[in-house]
Enzyme design. Structure first.
Site, PDB file in Angstrom:
ATOM      1  N   GLY A  10     -26.964 -49.307  10.266  1.00 23.47           N
ATOM      2  CA  GLY A  10     -27.472 -50.537   9.687  1.00 23.47           C
ATOM      3  C   GLY A  10     -28.986 -50.500   9.551  1.00 23.47           C
ATOM      4  O   GLY A  10     -29.661 -49.562  10.011  1.00 23.47           O
ATOM      5  N   GLN A  11     -29.529 -51.539   8.924  1.00 22.07           N
ATOM      6  CA  GLN A  11     -30.963 -51.540   8.629  1.00 22.07           C
ATOM      7  C   GLN A  11     -31.823 -51.466   9.888  1.00 22.07           C
ATOM      8  O   GLN A  11     -32.754 -50.657   9.971  1.00 22.07           O
ATOM      9  CB  GLN A  11     -31.329 -52.797   7.826  1.00 22.07           C
ATOM     10  CG  GLN A  11     -30.713 -52.859   6.443  1.00 22.07           C
ATOM     11  CD  GLN A  11     -31.309 -53.986   5.631  1.00 22.07           C
ATOM     12  OE1 GLN A  11     -32.386 -53.855   5.062  1.00 22.07           O
ATOM     13  NE2 GLN A  11     -30.600 -55.106   5.563  1.00 22.07           N
ATOM     14  N   ASP A  36     -15.383 -49.288  18.888  1.00 20.53           N
ATOM     15  CA  ASP A  36     -15.000 -50.651  18.526  1.00 20.53           C
ATOM     16  C   ASP A  36     -15.551 -51.611  19.565  1.00 20.53           C
ATOM     17  O   ASP A  36     -15.050 -51.675  20.693  1.00 20.53           O
ATOM     18  CB  ASP A  36     -13.478 -50.772  18.439  1.00 20.53           C
ATOM     19  CG  ASP A  36     -13.012 -52.170  18.029  1.00 20.53           C
ATOM     20  OD1 ASP A  36     -13.871 -53.055  17.829  1.00 20.53           O
ATOM     21  OD2 ASP A  36     -11.788 -52.367  17.918  1.00 20.53           O
ATOM     22  N   TYR A  61     -21.227 -58.495  11.477  1.00 21.32           N
ATOM     23  CA  TYR A  61     -20.508 -58.719  10.222  1.00 21.32           C
ATOM     24  C   TYR A  61     -21.414 -59.628   9.401  1.00 21.32           C
ATOM     25  O   TYR A  61     -21.650 -60.769   9.767  1.00 21.32           O
ATOM     26  CB  TYR A  61     -19.168 -59.389  10.504  1.00 21.32           C
ATOM     27  CG  TYR A  61     -18.315 -59.635   9.269  1.00 21.32           C
ATOM     28  CD1 TYR A  61     -17.193 -58.859   9.011  1.00 21.32           C
ATOM     29  CD2 TYR A  61     -18.615 -60.660   8.378  1.00 21.32           C
ATOM     30  CE1 TYR A  61     -16.401 -59.087   7.896  1.00 21.32           C
ATOM     31  CE2 TYR A  61     -17.846 -60.888   7.252  1.00 21.32           C
ATOM     32  CZ  TYR A  61     -16.735 -60.107   7.021  1.00 21.32           C
ATOM     33  OH  TYR A  61     -15.959 -60.325   5.913  1.00 21.32           O
ATOM     34  N   THR A 101     -29.358 -65.070  13.368  1.00 26.06           N
ATOM     35  CA  THR A 101     -29.669 -65.425  11.987  1.00 26.06           C
ATOM     36  C   THR A 101     -30.076 -66.881  11.816  1.00 26.06           C
ATOM     37  O   THR A 101     -29.699 -67.750  12.616  1.00 26.06           O
ATOM     38  CB  THR A 101     -28.430 -65.156  11.110  1.00 26.06           C
ATOM     39  OG1 THR A 101     -28.649 -65.619   9.784  1.00 26.06           O
ATOM     40  CG2 THR A 101     -27.208 -65.882  11.647  1.00 26.06           C
ATOM     41  N   ASP A 102     -30.800 -67.140  10.730  1.00 30.66           N
ATOM     42  CA  ASP A 102     -31.134 -68.502  10.330  1.00 30.66           C
ATOM     43  C   ASP A 102     -29.897 -69.303   9.932  1.00 30.66           C
ATOM     44  O   ASP A 102     -29.941 -70.537   9.879  1.00 30.66           O
ATOM     45  CB  ASP A 102     -32.106 -68.475   9.150  1.00 30.66           C
ATOM     46  CG  ASP A 102     -31.545 -67.717   7.960  1.00 30.66           C
ATOM     47  OD1 ASP A 102     -31.323 -66.495   8.088  1.00 30.66           O
ATOM     48  OD2 ASP A 102     -31.316 -68.330   6.902  1.00 30.66           O
ATOM     49  N   TYR A 125     -19.870 -67.366   8.592  1.00 34.95           N
ATOM     50  CA  TYR A 125     -20.826 -66.389   9.092  1.00 34.95           C
ATOM     51  C   TYR A 125     -21.748 -67.019  10.128  1.00 34.95           C
ATOM     52  O   TYR A 125     -21.909 -66.508  11.243  1.00 34.95           O
ATOM     53  CB  TYR A 125     -21.636 -65.806   7.938  1.00 34.95           C
ATOM     54  CG  TYR A 125     -22.830 -65.001   8.377  1.00 34.95           C
ATOM     55  CD1 TYR A 125     -22.683 -63.823   9.091  1.00 34.95           C
ATOM     56  CD2 TYR A 125     -24.129 -65.429   8.079  1.00 34.95           C
ATOM     57  CE1 TYR A 125     -23.785 -63.084   9.503  1.00 34.95           C
ATOM     58  CE2 TYR A 125     -25.237 -64.695   8.474  1.00 34.95           C
ATOM     59  CZ  TYR A 125     -25.051 -63.527   9.187  1.00 34.95           C
ATOM     60  OH  TYR A 125     -26.161 -62.807   9.606  1.00 34.95           O
ATOM     61  N   LYS A 129     -21.984 -66.225  14.212  1.00 28.94           N
ATOM     62  CA  LYS A 129     -23.209 -65.765  14.862  1.00 28.94           C
ATOM     63  C   LYS A 129     -23.648 -66.720  15.968  1.00 28.94           C
ATOM     64  O   LYS A 129     -24.137 -66.289  17.016  1.00 28.94           O
ATOM     65  CB  LYS A 129     -24.323 -65.597  13.829  1.00 28.94           C
ATOM     66  CG  LYS A 129     -24.100 -64.451  12.850  1.00 28.94           C
ATOM     67  CD  LYS A 129     -24.112 -63.091  13.538  1.00 28.94           C
ATOM     68  CE  LYS A 129     -25.485 -62.711  14.000  1.00 28.94           C
ATOM     69  NZ  LYS A 129     -25.509 -61.341  14.640  1.00 28.94           N
TER      70      LYS A 129
END
Length: 297
Positions: A10-11, A36, A61, A101-102, A125, A129
């Site tokens: 990932g980034q 996993d 995700y 996340t926002d 989403y 989170k």
């Protein structure tokens, strides 16, 4: 220091792993199909085998629209996974650094969100989170969650790469101008992690470093403003730029609702963690340099 990194391609993980190596740390990076994070036995085995001194969870995700139809998988990765990592970390007595996340906020506030604002996600989403934050910190209070937004880099899929691709294919792009936030470059998030990890390992339970902290780039802009900056930078590097037309969210409907306000107040990151937000315009220049170098024959 032995660092267990969940996620490898990932980034953030892609930027983090070489920085850990450069700092002299030993990192073990795990991700599917070989690992996993939603399987308790596999999580426990990873801890037993590597015996980490700290854990960084870069896995998530992130398919915002798909999550509306695949809530089970979104919650498995974004909520169950962090819980299992937190439980294993607590048993091992090691801290966790986690990214969120926002989207845990509904985006209706008129001013930047602080860590004291009550979360209110409006989609699967964001809900997944938020659940992950709560489950992680309940399982292992010696955890740090960095809430961030609009993550970009030369790696993976992100807004910068999408704009550059579309810009080569279309003479005009229509980009939303009524969603506000700040681009955040994965390299800056990775550098923050390298700075934080030794402190987390040394900090006792109850240290103010632990908890939820907002960390994004600066200054604030809109997706339209970000697109214009991307194409201005691309033009300076010899790539033709399309016309970028401002539109509203209503003009570009999506399955999942996006926050109109993704601005996160990063005061705590600067004052408590000692990590002020980085100027995303500098990160964009580095990102464009890397992407243009890759595309040069």
């Amino acid at each position: 220091m032995r660092v267990l990194v969940i996620g490898r391609t990932g980034q953030i993980a892609t930027e983090l792993l070489p920085r850990l190596a450069a700092a002299g740390h030993a990192a073990e990076a795990l991700e599917p199909p070989g690992f996993d994070m939603t399987d308790p036995a596999q999580v426990a085995a990873a801890f037993d085998r590597f015996r980490p001194e700290t854990v960084v969870n870069c896995a998530a995700y992130t398919a915002v629209d798909k999550a509306e139809d695949d809530r089970a998988l979104a919650f498995a990765v974004n909520a169950t996974g962090p819980r299992l990592l937190g439980e294993a970390a607590a048993r091992a007595g090691v801290p966790v650094l986690h990214y969120s996340t926002d989207y845990v906020f509904d985006g209706t506030k008129d001013t930047p969100y602080t860590e004291a604002d009550p979360p209110d996600p409006v989609g699967a989403y964001g809900a997944s989170k938020l659940a992950g934050e709560l489950l992680l910190h309940n399982a292992q209070p010696r955890s740090v969650t960095l809430r961030t937004a609009w993550v970009c880099s030369p790696h993976g899929g992100n807004f910068v790469k999408t704009m550059l691709r579309f810009g080569k294919e279309r003479p005009e792009l229509r980009v939303v101008a009524d969603q506000h936030g700040a681009p955040t470059f994965a390299a800056d998030l990775a550098e923050a992690a390298v700075t934080l990890l030794p402190r987390l390992v040394a900090a006792p339970a109850g240290d103010p470093v632990f908890g939820i902290t907002h960390l994004t780039g600066t200054p604030w802009t809109t997706w339209h403003g970000f697109a214009e900056a991307i194409f201005a930078g691309a033009a300076r590097r010899g790539q033709a730029a399309p016309k970028v037309t401002a539109i509203t969210t209503a003009d570009y409907p999506t399955k999942a609702r996006r926050p109109a306000n993704s601005r996160l107040d990063c005061t705590r990151a600067a004052t408590v963690l000692g990590i002020p937000p980085k100027d995303w315009r500098e990160g964009l220049e580095r990102c464009l340099d890397a992407l243009m170098k890759e595309s040069t024959p």
